[in-house]
Design a protein around this motif. Structure first.
Motif, PDB file in Angstrom:
ATOM      1  N   ARG A 132      81.811 -47.495 -94.090  1.00 13.03           N
ATOM      2  CA  ARG A 132      82.810 -46.913 -94.967  1.00 13.03           C
ATOM      3  C   ARG A 132      84.174 -46.969 -94.282  1.00 13.03           C
ATOM      4  NH1 ARG A 132      79.956 -41.345 -96.940  1.00 13.03           N
ATOM      5  NH2 ARG A 132      80.034 -40.967 -94.700  1.00 13.03           N
ATOM      6  N   ASP A 136      79.790 -33.981 -96.201  1.00 11.90           N
ATOM      7  CA  ASP A 136      79.518 -35.228 -95.469  1.00 11.90           C
ATOM      8  C   ASP A 136      80.293 -35.302 -94.156  1.00 11.90           C
ATOM      9  OD1 ASP A 136      77.912 -36.227 -97.623  1.00 11.90           O
ATOM     10  OD2 ASP A 136      79.763 -36.678 -98.705  1.00 11.90           O
ATOM     11  N   ASP A 162      85.217 -43.897 -92.374  1.00  9.77           N
ATOM     12  CA  ASP A 162      84.590 -43.692 -91.065  1.00  9.77           C
ATOM     13  C   ASP A 162      85.277 -44.531 -89.988  1.00  9.77           C
ATOM     14  OD1 ASP A 162      82.716 -41.893 -92.023  1.00  9.77           O
ATOM     15  OD2 ASP A 162      81.279 -43.455 -92.539  1.00  9.77           O
ATOM     16  N   ARG A 219      83.433 -39.656 -99.215  1.00 11.92           N
ATOM     17  CA  ARG A 219      82.953 -38.675 -98.246  1.00 11.92           C
ATOM     18  C   ARG A 219      83.506 -37.296 -98.601  1.00 11.92           C
ATOM     19  NH1 ARG A 219      84.363 -39.451 -91.908  1.00 11.92           N
ATOM     20  NH2 ARG A 219      86.456 -39.113 -92.751  1.00 11.92           N
ATOM     21  N   ARG A 240      77.335 -42.527-101.623  1.00 17.37           N
ATOM     22  CA  ARG A 240      78.014 -42.731-100.337  1.00 17.37           C
ATOM     23  C   ARG A 240      79.337 -43.477-100.475  1.00 17.37           C
ATOM     24  NH1 ARG A 240      76.000 -42.373 -95.493  1.00 17.37           N
ATOM     25  NH2 ARG A 240      76.982 -44.348 -94.849  1.00 17.37           N
TER      26      ARG A 240
END
Length: 409
Positions: free
Chosen positions: A97, A370, A100, A366, A363
């Protein structure tokens, strides 16, 4: 984006853009982009309403780059940026992601990446934390206490936790003001330290905040961003901009010296705001609380959602916003939060903000649940982890009021 001027509301927010990234290489190097269509950050006050930008995330249905997705078993741990690379393309190509990858590399949506730069494709290693005890581990040599640094810690936050001071901790550990602390590092607590205070989990308490240390300076090196500098010194991007008289579009560069936050500026950034909700706003606030109760969210988590909705939309389900931002939380269709119709479904947008196993978006984005360790983050830090705004202190300004809404509704 220029917000519509025809919309009226009891509470309105202004919207100057802010850049929180910085050039990290010489001007002769062609920069790659951190991510496409990054949202513009805005300030907020009670005189004009234009929601702040949200976390950049790809839409679940957005086509992946031409290159095939790299299997997890063969995924590299780092990526060397090439001309034309974007964080979005790098993340999708590696099955990750974008949010991230930004987080693992200390980047913001507006940060600039450049050819030759190495990006992490795995979370930073964290040391095994010792079991929590009622008091910090003693240090027999000095009779003081030690603190094991956790991810997200700052010297200022540690000093506040132990009722010490930044200067005392810096002196006790032989640190320079520009020293970097890292997860797993053990810091001696200097000064007249006491047991750490218990984090607030219910209604906020009142009292006199710890006084930050006098303003210092930071000399920029290649790779620095305003977001990273702010996080390092326990301040915010908005405070850095004000302290250095920088415009929202200012660029920082290696060798430049920045003044850090002064006590007065920090106090102003943390000033609490209060408001009386009208019938429409109350209905949305009650909806946020009802969904939070259904999902088993703590009071603090629900209060964070209330504050975020107040900052982003003045607690209104807006059908406009910065670029394609919509709804209570100003979520963007182009960044994976759903279609315009889905985002304007208030119930769905609330559940997407909370995230977790029952997130309607899966997913693709987020939400609060999360975010690893969100319960131990500061109030504004937890909201910022979802929203990734250039002005994270705005969320914390509604902390006390949000708990009051929770209690009354």
């Amino acid at each position: 984006m220029t917000a519509r001027t025809s919309h009226t509301a009891p509470l309105r927010f202004g919207a100057p853009a802010a850049v929180v990234g910085a050039l990290a290489a010489a001007l002769t190097v062609s920069p790659a982009h951190a991510q496409p269509s990054a949202p513009a950050a805005r300030t907020a006050d009670l005189t004009g309403l234009s929601p702040t930008a949200l976390s950049p995330r790809p839409h679940a249905a957005t086509p992946t780059p031409a290159a095939a997705v790299i299997p997890a078993s063969t995924r590299p741990t780092t990526h060397t940026v090439r001309a034309g690379d974007t964080v979005y393309a790098i993340a999708i190509r590696n099955g990750l992601r974008p949010a991230d990858v930004l987080d693992w590399n200390g980047l913001n949506a507006r940060s600039v990446i450049y050819p030759g730069q190495k990006l992490r494709l795995t979370p930073p290693a964290t040391a095994q934390q010792p079991p929590k005890t009622s008091s910090p581990q003693p240090v027999t040599q000095t009779g003081g206490a030690v603190h094991t640094v956790k991810r997200g810690d700052t010297v200022y936050a540690i000093a506040k936790k132990y009722r010490s001071s930044v200067s005392a901790i810096v002196s006790a550990n032989g640190l320079g003001r520009s020293a970097v602390i890292y997860p797993g590092q053990k810091l001696r607590i200097g000064g007249t330290a006491s047991a750490p205070s218990t984090p607030t989990t219910g209604a906020p308490t009142t009292g006199t905040p710890s006084t930050p240390s006098p303003a210092k300076t930071h000399r920029i090196v290649a790779g620095d961003t305003l977001y990273g500098i702010a996080k390092k010194y326990g301040t915010s991007v908005s405070v850095l901009l004000r302290a250095n008289n920088l415009s929202s579009g200012a660029i920082i560069y290696p060798g430049q010296t920045l003044r850090l936050s002064a006590p007065v500026a920090a106090a102003a950034a943390n000033a609490q705001r209060y408001a009386t909700l009208d019938a429409t706003q109350k209905a949305h606030a009650a909806h946020i609380i009802r969904v939070g109760r259904e999902l088993g969210i703590s009071d603090r988590g629900i209060a964070i959602a209330l504050a975020t909705a107040m900052v982003e939309s003045s607690m209104r389900n807006l059908d406009y916003g910065d670029r394609d931002s919509l709804g209570l939380f100003q979520q963007r269709p182009s960044q994976g939060w759903g279609t315009a119709a889905q985002i304007l479904d208030a119930d769905r947008s609330i559940r997407v903000f909370y995230g977790g196993p029952q997130d309607p978006n899966g997913r693709a984005t987020r939400g609060l649940l999360d975010i690893s360790g969100w319960q131990n983050m500061s109030f504004t830090g937890a909201a910022q982890a979802v929203q990734i705004s250039a002005y994270p202190d705005r969320y914390g300004q509604w902390e006390q009021q949000s708990f009051r809404w929770l209690a009354s509704l």
